[in-house]
Design an enzyme around this catalytic site. Sequence first.
Site: not given
Lengths: 423, 148
Positions: B72-73
């Site tokens: 993810g981020s």
Amino acid sequence: MKLTDYEKAMYDGEHGRAKARAMDLLVRYGEALGAERLVETNNVAGAFNASTPSVQPIAEKGMEHVYSELNLDSDEVVEVPHMVAHTCQLITGIDNDNWELQGVDKSLVDMQRKNEKFLGRRGVNMFATCTPYQVGNVPVKGEHCAWMESSAVIYCNSVLGARTNVEGKESTGAAALTGRIPYWGFHITENRRGTHLVELDIEVDDMMDWGLLGYYIGEVIGEDIPVLKGTSHQPDLVKLKHFGAAAASSGGVEMYHIPGITPEADTIEEAFGGRKVKDTFRYGAAERREAYEKLQSATEKKVDFIMLGCPHNSIDQVALIAHMLENRKIHPDVQLWVHTPRAIKQVAERNGYLDAIKEAGGVVMSDTCPAISRRLPQGTRVIATDSAKQAHYLPAITGVEGWFGSVRDCVDAALTGQWNGRA
Amino acid sequence: MDIVTEAKPETIVLKGRKVVAGRAEGEALVTSETISGWGGINERTGTVIERRHEMRGVSFAGKILVFPGAKGSSGWSAYFHMTRLNGVQPQAMIFTRMTTKIALGAVVTRVPAITELDQDPLSVIETGDWVVIDADAGTVTVTKKKSA
């Protein structure tokens, strides 16, 4: 890890405490990765902003505390000198103009503004966007960068041919003060070659097509490096911005090749550079349909909120929305927010696009987006967006239902209050 | 290969590479799924919040977290950093896939961390096993929980 004499001097504190703490973090991080050395960088894009309630208790002690703790992982509070690398701020949590509409507490706005003053004087350029490459930070091929923001990283590596890993708040904080980042991953040529071949059986043309293709590929290959074969149309900045953001959301794609279009490969062979092809898969009508359906998390046709501009819109995207809204009014039960970098918003204002959107009842936002700020218009239950990334994250983060579609479908929903999108 | 035998508690030693120095022991929390930082955990409680995650609603605070790694981020490290500031960080991290997110995240969470183990920790270690991690020595010692 091997350090040069200059790096060792910084590590030993000969260039001040901030650089010593920054080097300490870079050495710990580099050793964790198994990197052999650091590489020089003069291009840092990070998250230095103070805009959330969790930062408030630290910010109250002073902005040096924020940088020391959150950007250097340092228990020692250091005086923060001027950045040595060219450095910019990515997206933040607060629109400095539309914060009331976001429902942000005034004390948080004051904190963000105070922090910006602190950082601005020290050379952190306040681009305040997830797309620094749209507003003046366009690294050249081969340039070593230290960037955060997955959609910007994939653009930097793939479209520009510059080199960055997905960095974090602390590593970009340290890189900005030292001009160094671990030499690992995408900084090394061999690691940039393709792993998977994707054969396109259908035309991929408009922005929605590219978003769906990216979303499908990310889901299939996770963090590997796709090479596209059989592209029917020349893409542009906007389409590749959406393609990359989608692939980095459903998967963790940080690099891809489109031979003949992206700068590191003219041919399929060059894209793989002798690396064994792990797998080949096809993308046709069924795969496109599958990606489209995965992005729909709504069942209710009545929409409350239309989110456009993730990643932040280009001037052409803002122009298109203004054109579609000209002399029309959005539905009274619907809110429309269009997101674009502040620098582009200024151009949009001079062009009259801002007025066209405003007169129709929409708002042009900058500095932030709903996924980052976690702030939506009050009472929002059903959203529609033209961004695969936002359709992926926003329902998960905020619990709303989401429709994904073309910008036309989204603007139509804004005008009618109903979702009538089509794959 | 199923090396777990019935009844008697068993000890297994895995060898790997230090990511972050230190020693810790505690109960294992094992997931076969990667974890998101930003948008995937609540940094005030150390709880996984991602929809459709097999560990949704479970807190890793004080546990030896055994997982494939990060996804993810780029806010991964910042969110695990906050779990430490809030006192709800895992006690140690054992993972299988190295990325910049997990490396930086482990460093700023400041807990012993280890990877490149000679056996797959995700199949050898089960939730509830007692795990001693000595990152400097590169060892993970697993005492299987007593079967019911």
